[in-house]
Scaffold this motif. Structure first.
Motif, mmCIF file in Angstrom:
data_model
loop_
_atom_site.group_PDB
_atom_site.id
_atom_site.type_symbol
_atom_site.label_atom_id
_atom_site.label_comp_id
_atom_site.label_asym_id
_atom_site.label_seq_id
_atom_site.Cartn_x
_atom_site.Cartn_y
_atom_site.Cartn_z
ATOM 1 N N ALA A 50 0.758 -1.123 -0.241
ATOM 2 C CA ALA A 50 -0.484 -0.423 -0.006
ATOM 3 C C ALA A 50 0.668 1.523 0.298
ATOM 4 C CB ALA A 50 -0.851 -0.160 1.081
ATOM 5 N N LYS A 51 1.425 1.078 0.307
ATOM 6 C CA LYS A 51 3.356 2.673 0.749
ATOM 7 C C LYS A 51 3.653 2.223 -0.311
ATOM 8 C CE LYS A 51 5.273 3.292 4.416
ATOM 9 N NZ LYS A 51 4.882 5.089 4.921
ATOM 10 N N ALA A 52 3.754 1.252 -0.891
ATOM 11 C CA ALA A 52 4.935 1.032 -1.752
ATOM 12 C C ALA A 52 5.932 1.103 -1.294
ATOM 13 C CB ALA A 52 4.824 2.079 -3.312
ATOM 14 N N PRO A 137 3.272 2.170 10.171
ATOM 15 C CA PRO A 137 4.199 3.296 9.767
ATOM 16 C C PRO A 137 3.265 4.078 9.170
ATOM 17 C CG PRO A 137 3.557 1.070 7.732
ATOM 18 C CD PRO A 137 2.666 0.754 9.461
ATOM 19 N N SER A 138 3.844 4.966 8.883
ATOM 20 C CA SER A 138 2.975 6.469 8.584
ATOM 21 C C SER A 138 1.860 6.301 7.647
ATOM 22 C CB SER A 138 4.094 7.472 8.731
ATOM 23 O OG SER A 138 5.141 7.308 7.412
ATOM 24 N N ALA A 139 1.127 6.770 7.584
ATOM 25 C CA ALA A 139 0.352 6.349 6.554
ATOM 26 C C ALA A 139 0.255 6.893 5.556
ATOM 27 C CB ALA A 139 -0.991 6.069 7.000
ATOM 28 N N ASN A 140 2.003 7.229 5.053
ATOM 29 C CA ASN A 140 1.577 7.895 3.326
ATOM 30 C C ASN A 140 2.669 6.941 2.879
ATOM 31 O OD1 ASN A 140 4.189 8.113 5.590
ATOM 32 N ND2 ASN A 140 5.664 8.707 4.525
ATOM 33 N N PRO A 141 2.120 7.198 1.109
ATOM 34 C CA PRO A 141 3.356 6.516 0.361
ATOM 35 C C PRO A 141 4.970 7.235 0.591
ATOM 36 C CG PRO A 141 1.081 8.122 -0.490
ATOM 37 C CD PRO A 141 1.165 8.443 0.154
ATOM 38 N N LEU A 145 5.213 12.992 1.894
ATOM 39 C CA LEU A 145 5.249 14.115 3.787
ATOM 40 C C LEU A 145 4.262 12.741 4.791
ATOM 41 C CD1 LEU A 145 4.121 17.497 2.222
ATOM 42 C CD2 LEU A 145 6.268 17.052 3.295
ATOM 43 N N SER A 146 4.559 13.126 5.841
ATOM 44 C CA SER A 146 3.449 11.950 6.871
ATOM 45 C C SER A 146 2.782 12.636 6.882
ATOM 46 C CB SER A 146 4.623 11.851 8.163
ATOM 47 O OG SER A 146 5.803 11.274 7.248
ATOM 48 N N PRO A 147 1.283 11.913 7.196
ATOM 49 C CA PRO A 147 -0.044 12.598 7.372
ATOM 50 C C PRO A 147 -0.269 12.789 8.752
ATOM 51 C CG PRO A 147 0.102 10.119 7.422
ATOM 52 C CD PRO A 147 1.183 10.632 7.030
ATOM 53 N N VAL A 174 5.082 15.545 14.200
ATOM 54 C CA VAL A 174 6.448 14.516 13.793
ATOM 55 C C VAL A 174 6.400 12.908 14.508
ATOM 56 C CG1 VAL A 174 7.346 16.860 13.226
ATOM 57 C CG2 VAL A 174 7.708 15.858 15.205
ATOM 58 N N GLU A 175 7.191 12.404 14.053
ATOM 59 C CA GLU A 175 7.522 11.285 14.239
ATOM 60 C C GLU A 175 7.384 11.287 15.293
ATOM 61 O OE1 GLU A 175 8.072 12.283 11.240
ATOM 62 O OE2 GLU A 175 6.722 10.847 9.555
ATOM 63 N N SER A 176 7.455 9.579 16.532
ATOM 64 C CA SER A 176 8.129 9.556 17.519
ATOM 65 C C SER A 176 9.538 9.809 17.325
ATOM 66 C CB SER A 176 8.118 7.770 17.940
ATOM 67 O OG SER A 176 8.177 7.337 16.913
ATOM 68 N N SER A 227 16.934 11.156 1.753
ATOM 69 C CA SER A 227 15.678 12.189 1.172
ATOM 70 C C SER A 227 14.235 10.837 1.873
ATOM 71 C CB SER A 227 15.335 11.958 -0.376
ATOM 72 O OG SER A 227 14.431 12.380 -1.075
ATOM 73 N N HIS A 228 13.669 12.017 2.503
ATOM 74 C CA HIS A 228 12.132 11.380 2.554
ATOM 75 C C HIS A 228 10.972 12.614 3.448
ATOM 76 C CE1 HIS A 228 11.041 6.648 3.905
ATOM 77 N NE2 HIS A 228 10.491 7.478 5.304
ATOM 78 N N TYR A 229 10.305 11.694 3.824
ATOM 79 C CA TYR A 229 9.211 12.935 4.421
ATOM 80 C C TYR A 229 8.913 14.487 3.047
ATOM 81 C CZ TYR A 229 10.783 10.748 8.132
ATOM 82 O OH TYR A 229 10.962 10.109 9.301
ATOM 83 N N ALA A 230 9.358 13.985 1.711
ATOM 84 C CA ALA A 230 9.846 15.101 0.731
ATOM 85 C C ALA A 230 8.187 15.532 -0.281
ATOM 86 C CB ALA A 230 10.326 14.635 -0.762
#
Ligand code: TXA
Ligand code: MG
Length: 330
Positions: A50-52, A137-141, A145-147, A174-176, A227-230
């Motif tokens: 689902a997140k790829a 995991p954070s529910a984003n592709p 960006l995290s949701p 922001v995440e834990s 590169s993450h949360y971009a």
């Protein structure tokens, strides 16, 4: 996909959905998570799909009580026990030795597992109703960006999730903080919603040096990828208070921590199509809470560039700066 309000009946349904192998978008105090039964290999595999998300990235296992940890991990030492008793439930993830029953897909084959006990009442109720431990995991592709709202989850994952429970915007934003308890002193692998100062107040000195980009570390904790949360819009980063040094071109937005001081106002006036302050007082807790929402909004705002300034280095500053750095063009 069903979007549900957090009534007790709906929380029970969401928990049962997880127990039956489904995927549930659920609010935590940090960001929305994509919940699945940690002991159901197929369900966990669906989360990656689902997140790829590349399958080498290990997941955090969420529990709704201290006792819930025992099925998943071995509490390795007194410091870990103290942190669990003092700072849980809350935005702190502890890396501990795993129990052999935990499927390899959860830990990417590592002999450790990431454990978290979230404080959000909706997350806690869903986990409790599921009767199991929940990977989330954070529910984003992957990489995006995290949701921090149910809408972000619906927008990013749509029908790849069975149920989304809307618990309103996340309070931390922001995440834990991810802390490795298998080394001494414990080492922060990802700065996050639990400030280092709060952890050190309980167990004394911890290693706050950046976990680095070494291949071995990136493999152990891929949230450390550069590169993450971009956002899709190119984002450029300047030092704290240095927006005057930005060189915006075309239709650009400025993202400032705050406050709306005369000098930063003068520095952005006329040069940016939009200036957005994360906090009118420069409060880092407020800034963190609104960070991903602001990035989502700016990303959808038709700008050619986003110029952001870094936060100071105390409290939630390192967590904000880590997210901004990973969102930025290198
Ligand atoms: O706040 C949060 O932690 C959110 C909410 C939903 O709980 N979850 C979250 O999960 O951010 P995720 O999958 O996006 O990030 C998990 C992080 C990654 O950086 C991963 O590499 C690291 O935890 N991690 C997981 N297991 C690990 C392990 N055994 N050793 C080292 N790092 C690990
Ligand atoms: Mg994530």
């Amino acid at each position: 996909m069903e979007l549900l309000s957090p009534t007790d009946e709906n929380l029970r349904r969401a928990g049962e959905c997880i127990a039956h192998g489904g995927l549930v978008g659920l609010p935590t105090e940090t960001v929305y998570g994509l919940g699945a039964d940690a002991f159901n290999v197929r369900a966990v595999a669906h989360t990656f799909e689902a997140k790829a998300r590349p399958s080498f990235d290990p997941l955090i296992v969420h529990v709704a009580s201290l006792e819930g940890v025992d099925r998943v991990a071995v509490v390795p030492n007194k410091k870990a026990r103290l942190l669990m008793e003092s700072l849980w439930p809350g935005p702190l993830t502890l890396i501990m030795p795993r129990k052999p029953e935990v499927p390899d897909i959860v830990t990417s084959g590592l002999d450790t597992v990431a454990m978290r006990f979230p404080s959000h009442p909706v997350a806690r109720a869903i986990i409790a109703y599921s009767g199991t431990a929940v990977t989330a995991p954070s529910a984003n592709p992957f990489g995006y960006l995290s949701p921090t709202t149910a809408f972000h989850v619906a927008q990013g994952l749509g029908d790849r999730v069975d149920i989304i429970v809307d618990g309103g915007p996340c309070s931390v934003g922001v995440e834990s903080t991810v802390l490795d308890m298998t080394v001494d002193p414990p080492h922060i692998l990802r700065p996050g919603g639990m400030p280092a100062e709060a952890i050190e107040a309980v167990i004394g000195f911890i290693d706050k040096s950046p976990a680095g980009e070494a291949a071995s570390v990136a493999k152990a904790s891929p949230g450390l990828l550069k590169s993450h949360y971009a956002p899709r819009t190119p984002l450029y980063l300047v030092k704290s208070g240095a927006i005057a040094f930005a060189r915006p071109e075309g239709k650009a937005a400025a993202l400032l921590i705050g406050p709306a001081s005369a000098s930063s106002f003068a520095a952005t006036e006329g040069r940016f199509a939009l200036t957005r302050y994360l906090s009118s007082t420069g409060d880092l807790v407020e800034a963190a809470a609104g960070l991903f929402t602001a990035l989502h909004e700016l990303d959808a705002g038709g700008f050619g560039q986003i110029w952001a300034e870094r936060a100071g280095d105390h409290g939630l500053g390192p967590a904000i700066n880590d997210r901004l750095y990973k969102a930025s063009k290198k």
